[in-house]
Structures are given as C-alpha cells and as structure tokens.
Write a protein that holds these residues in place. Structure first.
Motif, PDB file in Angstrom:
ATOM      1  N   ASP A 138      -8.581   1.204 -32.150  1.00 29.30           N
ATOM      2  CA  ASP A 138      -7.108   1.495 -32.304  1.00 29.30           C
ATOM      3  C   ASP A 138      -6.507   0.045 -32.825  1.00 29.30           C
ATOM      4  N   THR A 139      -5.317   0.550 -33.341  1.00 29.61           N
ATOM      5  CA  THR A 139      -4.469  -0.621 -33.965  1.00 29.61           C
ATOM      6  C   THR A 139      -3.216  -0.807 -33.280  1.00 29.61           C
ATOM      7  N   ASN A 140      -2.345  -1.767 -33.477  1.00 32.99           N
ATOM      8  CA  ASN A 140      -1.199  -2.141 -32.773  1.00 32.99           C
ATOM      9  C   ASN A 140      -0.220  -0.882 -33.384  1.00 32.99           C
ATOM     10  N   MET A 141      -0.564  -0.260 -34.462  1.00 34.32           N
ATOM     11  CA  MET A 141       0.236   0.886 -34.711  1.00 34.32           C
ATOM     12  C   MET A 141       0.220   2.118 -34.294  1.00 34.32           C
ATOM     13  N   ARG A 142      -1.073   2.417 -33.819  1.00 37.95           N
ATOM     14  CA  ARG A 142      -1.525   3.732 -33.177  1.00 37.95           C
ATOM     15  C   ARG A 142      -2.891   3.658 -32.910  1.00 37.95           C
ATOM     16  N   CYS A 143      -3.300   4.675 -31.953  1.00 35.77           N
ATOM     17  CA  CYS A 143      -4.568   4.978 -31.171  1.00 35.77           C
ATOM     18  C   CYS A 143      -5.386   5.587 -32.392  1.00 35.77           C
ATOM     19  N   SER A 144      -6.517   5.302 -32.342  1.00 35.92           N
ATOM     20  CA  SER A 144      -7.489   5.979 -33.183  1.00 35.92           C
ATOM     21  C   SER A 144      -7.893   7.377 -32.824  1.00 35.92           C
ATOM     22  N   ILE A 145      -8.649   8.270 -33.547  1.00 32.00           N
ATOM     23  CA  ILE A 145      -8.840   9.417 -33.048  1.00 32.00           C
ATOM     24  C   ILE A 145     -10.258   9.572 -32.550  1.00 32.00           C
ATOM     25  N   SER A 146     -10.366   9.917 -31.425  1.00 29.73           N
ATOM     26  CA  SER A 146     -11.536   9.790 -30.575  1.00 29.73           C
ATOM     27  C   SER A 146     -12.898  10.293 -31.371  1.00 29.73           C
ATOM     28  N   PRO A 147     -13.928   9.707 -30.994  1.00 35.51           N
ATOM     29  CA  PRO A 147     -15.180  10.293 -31.415  1.00 35.51           C
ATOM     30  C   PRO A 147     -15.522  11.656 -31.254  1.00 35.51           C
ATOM     31  N   LYS A 148     -15.069  12.170 -29.823  1.00 38.11           N
ATOM     32  CA  LYS A 148     -14.852  13.703 -29.337  1.00 38.11           C
ATOM     33  C   LYS A 148     -14.235  14.463 -30.397  1.00 38.11           C
ATOM     34  N   ASN A 149     -13.133  14.240 -30.460  1.00 40.97           N
ATOM     35  CA  ASN A 149     -12.036  15.061 -31.645  1.00 40.97           C
ATOM     36  C   ASN A 149     -12.567  14.901 -32.910  1.00 40.97           C
ATOM     37  N   ARG A 150     -13.284  13.665 -33.277  1.00 44.29           N
ATOM     38  CA  ARG A 150     -13.666  13.845 -34.772  1.00 44.29           C
ATOM     39  C   ARG A 150     -14.721  14.539 -34.902  1.00 44.29           C
ATOM     40  N   LEU A 151     -15.747  14.592 -34.089  1.00 45.10           N
ATOM     41  CA  LEU A 151     -16.830  15.764 -34.010  1.00 45.10           C
ATOM     42  C   LEU A 151     -16.161  17.121 -33.947  1.00 45.10           C
ATOM     43  N   GLN A 152     -15.361  17.534 -32.891  1.00 47.01           N
ATOM     44  CA  GLN A 152     -14.802  18.696 -32.838  1.00 47.01           C
ATOM     45  C   GLN A 152     -14.188  19.336 -33.872  1.00 47.01           C
ATOM     46  N   LEU A 153     -13.391  18.343 -34.602  1.00 45.19           N
ATOM     47  CA  LEU A 153     -12.664  18.921 -35.602  1.00 45.19           C
ATOM     48  C   LEU A 153     -13.795  19.132 -36.989  1.00 45.19           C
ATOM     49  N   THR A 154     -14.685  18.283 -37.160  1.00 49.99           N
ATOM     50  CA  THR A 154     -15.723  18.497 -38.039  1.00 49.99           C
ATOM     51  C   THR A 154     -16.639  19.947 -37.844  1.00 49.99           C
ATOM     52  N   LEU A 155     -16.858  19.996 -36.431  1.00 50.87           N
ATOM     53  CA  LEU A 155     -17.578  21.106 -36.121  1.00 50.87           C
ATOM     54  C   LEU A 155     -16.742  22.412 -36.446  1.00 50.87           C
ATOM     55  N   ARG A 156     -15.576  22.474 -36.193  1.00 50.72           N
ATOM     56  CA  ARG A 156     -14.730  23.612 -36.568  1.00 50.72           C
ATOM     57  C   ARG A 156     -14.762  23.931 -38.057  1.00 50.72           C
ATOM     58  N   PHE A 157     -14.359  22.756 -38.699  1.00 50.89           N
ATOM     59  CA  PHE A 157     -14.276  22.791 -40.026  1.00 50.89           C
ATOM     60  C   PHE A 157     -15.671  23.775 -40.815  1.00 50.89           C
ATOM     61  N   LEU A 158     -16.919  23.189 -40.063  1.00 49.00           N
ATOM     62  CA  LEU A 158     -18.038  23.611 -40.489  1.00 49.00           C
ATOM     63  C   LEU A 158     -18.254  25.044 -40.091  1.00 49.00           C
ATOM     64  N   ALA A 159     -17.780  25.548 -38.815  1.00 49.63           N
ATOM     65  CA  ALA A 159     -18.023  26.834 -38.350  1.00 49.63           C
ATOM     66  C   ALA A 159     -17.401  27.805 -39.173  1.00 49.63           C
ATOM     67  N   THR A 160     -16.166  27.310 -39.570  1.00 47.77           N
ATOM     68  CA  THR A 160     -15.104  28.385 -40.109  1.00 47.77           C
ATOM     69  C   THR A 160     -14.809  28.337 -41.806  1.00 47.77           C
ATOM     70  N   GLY A 161     -15.027  26.875 -42.235  1.00 47.54           N
ATOM     71  CA  GLY A 161     -14.603  26.900 -43.592  1.00 47.54           C
ATOM     72  C   GLY A 161     -13.054  26.577 -43.713  1.00 47.54           C
ATOM     73  N   GLU A 162     -12.411  26.536 -42.708  1.00 43.20           N
ATOM     74  CA  GLU A 162     -10.731  26.584 -42.875  1.00 43.20           C
ATOM     75  C   GLU A 162     -10.501  25.425 -43.870  1.00 43.20           C
ATOM     76  N   SER A 163      -9.174  25.478 -44.352  1.00 39.28           N
ATOM     77  CA  SER A 163      -8.846  24.244 -45.222  1.00 39.28           C
ATOM     78  C   SER A 163      -8.451  23.282 -44.301  1.00 39.28           C
ATOM     79  N   TYR A 164      -8.452  22.081 -44.998  1.00 40.13           N
ATOM     80  CA  TYR A 164      -7.821  20.631 -44.331  1.00 40.13           C
ATOM     81  C   TYR A 164      -6.500  21.105 -44.016  1.00 40.13           C
ATOM     82  N   ARG A 165      -5.742  21.612 -44.424  1.00 35.29           N
ATOM     83  CA  ARG A 165      -4.217  21.866 -44.471  1.00 35.29           C
ATOM     84  C   ARG A 165      -4.109  22.754 -43.249  1.00 35.29           C
TER      85      ARG A 165
END
Length: 128
Positions: free
Chosen positions: A58-85
């Motif tokens: 985390d920084t003074n400006m904002r909280c970091s994205i949790s490892p759990k959310n980072r992994l979930q996001l990546t798995l969803r991308f791999l599962a669907t091929g959805e665009s980053y947008r």
C-alpha cells in the motif's frame, strides 16, 4: 487526481470482485466455480503458492490490489479472453493496471506450477 472517481469506489463493495467474494463464494459455489473455472479449494492452493510473489505494498495515496483480487482478475481473463477494457468496467481496476497485473500473475502461476508440479498435482487430484 490519480484515478477516476468511479474506479476509486472499487473497495466500497462495488464491482464483480466483491460480488464474487461476498456473494458467490458463500451463496453459490457452482457459480463461483463457473466464473473462475476453478473450485475455491484449488484457487486457495494456487493463491497460497503465489501470494507473496504477486503482493504489492500500500502507499500513502491508495491501497494496493490484493493478491486474491489480482489472481481472480487474471483467472477471469484467462477463462474468457475478455478485453482489458471490459474487465476494467467489471472490476473497477483501470485497464493499464490490468495490463500489468495479468502478465505478472501468469508468470507467477507458471513458475509455481513448474516448481511445485508434483505437490500441486497431488493436491488438486486429492480434492477430486
């Protein structure tokens, strides 16, 4: 301002990642598994194996994205091929951040599976 207002509301119970963790995981395991293409038990094994590698501070400006959310996001991308947008609108994580997260998490997954193939295989098969 570092980020758009609607993106900053990611941690206020809005977005698909909160729905995934707060509702599907506790209320509908089949939907959770369908969303990530992985059962929670398998997800937790993988998360435990790569968590320290993909964790950010985390920084003074904002909280970091949790490892759990980072992994979930990546798995969803791999599962669907959805665009980053498209994932940006669903997760409230900016697409440029997603473009850094996905390759980093994929590399961590690859290294973990390569290093601990026998352990992971045993654990995954023992869950079935």
């Amino acid at each position: 301002m570092w980020s758009r207002n609607w993106l900053q509301r990611r941690d206020h119970g809005r977005g698909v990642l909160h729905m995934l963790n707060d509702e599907l995981l506790t209320e509908d395991n089949l939907a959770y598994t369908n969303y990530l293409r992985m059962r929670n038990e398998e997800f937790e094994i993988l998360l435990k194996g790569i968590e320290t590698t993909i964790m950010k501070q985390d920084t003074n400006m904002r909280c970091s994205i949790s490892p759990k959310n980072r992994l979930q996001l990546t798995l969803r991308f791999l599962a669907t091929g959805e665009s980053y947008r498209s994932l940006m609108y669903a997760t409230r994580i900016h697409e440029t951040t997603i473009s850094r997260i996905v390759p980093e998490v994929c590399e961590a997954i690859y290294n973990f599976l390569k290093k601990d193939y026998l352990t992971v295989s045993y654990l995954v098969f023992s869950l079935h």
